[in-house]
Motif scaffolding. Structure first.
Motif: not given
Length: 312
Positions: A278-282
């Protein structure tokens, strides 16, 4: 005794054919064939010159076979002393169905010198047609060898590891083939290069566009190029394990190598295992890349002062 009986039968048969007005014989060149093979049927007709032979039609007895060729010879003298003639009929036969096929006796009508209509016929024949895979043929066909039983599991593990390594190398080279080539010698300031490339990556909006795999390919390449310059070893196209080993040989910090391996492993999941973070992990991995770059940033050269206050 048996030989004497055979000779006696032969003489009786010969004398019968020799003195009969008409004699007809049929024989095969073989009695057993496989599907599609050819077999030759020969019919000999012997007669005296004072009999009248009716037209001979033998094809009706061969309806179970395909007549591939035939040949008829004209009557010619065989035994000059006895005034006998012989005609020969030859058929080349074949069939594509298995089974035992009896051939009815071939007969021919004739009128003898006394004006009496009589008939002569052959003995019955039999042809056996077998499959190509009958018992006699199968004996010549050897079975497939059984698979080799690998007793050592360690061999299988080693083989699997080697295959994974080759696969990783191939995939890494495949995904990097469309990226612009970088000549390490042209990069004067690796830190400035890395910071500039990271800024370009962030402004490309790949995360917003959902191009996560492309984002991680570029991100890890920036880190690899930077570390290649810092540690003076080219790890751009190495696998994760190869890169960690090469940096360890350059005395890289253990904690740094642990963090770098974790970063590379997560990126490999995205690039090769189709994992979609997801965007947070990226964003977290983007910050991790920045921290890795900062942790091995070369220190600026020290500036010393002379006693006269002039910086050197």
């Amino acid at each position: 005794m048996k030989k004497a009986i055979f000779v006696l039968y032969f003489l009786l048969f010969f004398c019968r054919s020799l003195f009969a007005d008409v004699a007809i014989f049929a024989y095969l060149n073989k009695n057993k064939i496989t599907i599609g093979d050819n077999i030759k049927l020969t019919i000999n007709l012997e007669y005296t010159n004072d009999v009248k032979i009716s037209s001979a039609v033998f094809e009706n007895n061969l309806k179970n076979f395909e007549i591939k060729d035939y040949k008829f010879s004209q009557g010619r003298k065989k035994y000059v002393l006895f005034g006998r003639y012989v005609k020969k009929y030859e058929y080349l036969l074949s069939t594509f169905t298995t089974g035992i096929y009896p051939i009815s006796p071939f007969s021919i009508s004739f009128t003898n010198p006394a004006g009496i209509i009589a008939q002569a016929q052959t003995q019955p024949l039999k042809i056996e047609v077998v499959s190509l895979l009958d018992k006699e043929s199968v004996a010549d066909i050897k079975d497939i060898k059984p698979p080799v039983n690998v007793k050592s599991k360690s061999f299988l593990y080693l083989l699997s590891i080697l295959l994974l390594i080759f696969l990783a190398i191939f995939l890494q080279k495949f995904f990097h083939k469309d990226l612009p080539s970088v000549i390490l010698s042209e990069i004067i300031d690796p830190y400035k290069y890395a910071v500039g490339e990271l800024a370009k990556l962030e402004s490309a909006n790949l995360i917003k566009e959902g191009k996560i795999k492309e984002f991680f390919i570029i991100l890890t390449r920036i880190v690899r190029i930077y570390l290649s310059k810092i540690f003076e070893v080219d790890i751009i196209d190495m696998t994760t394990s190869e890169a960690i080993r090469a940096l360890r040989e350059k005395n890289a910090d253990k904690k740094f190598l642990m963090d770098l391996r974790e970063f590379f492993n997560f990126a490999d999941l995205v690039k090769f295992a189709k994992y979609i973070p997801d965007e947070k992990e990226t964003i977290f991995n983007l910050e991790t890349a920045k921290n890795l770059i900062e942790s091995v940033r070369p220190l600026p050269p020290k500036i010393s002062e002379t006693k006269n206050g002039v910086k050197q």
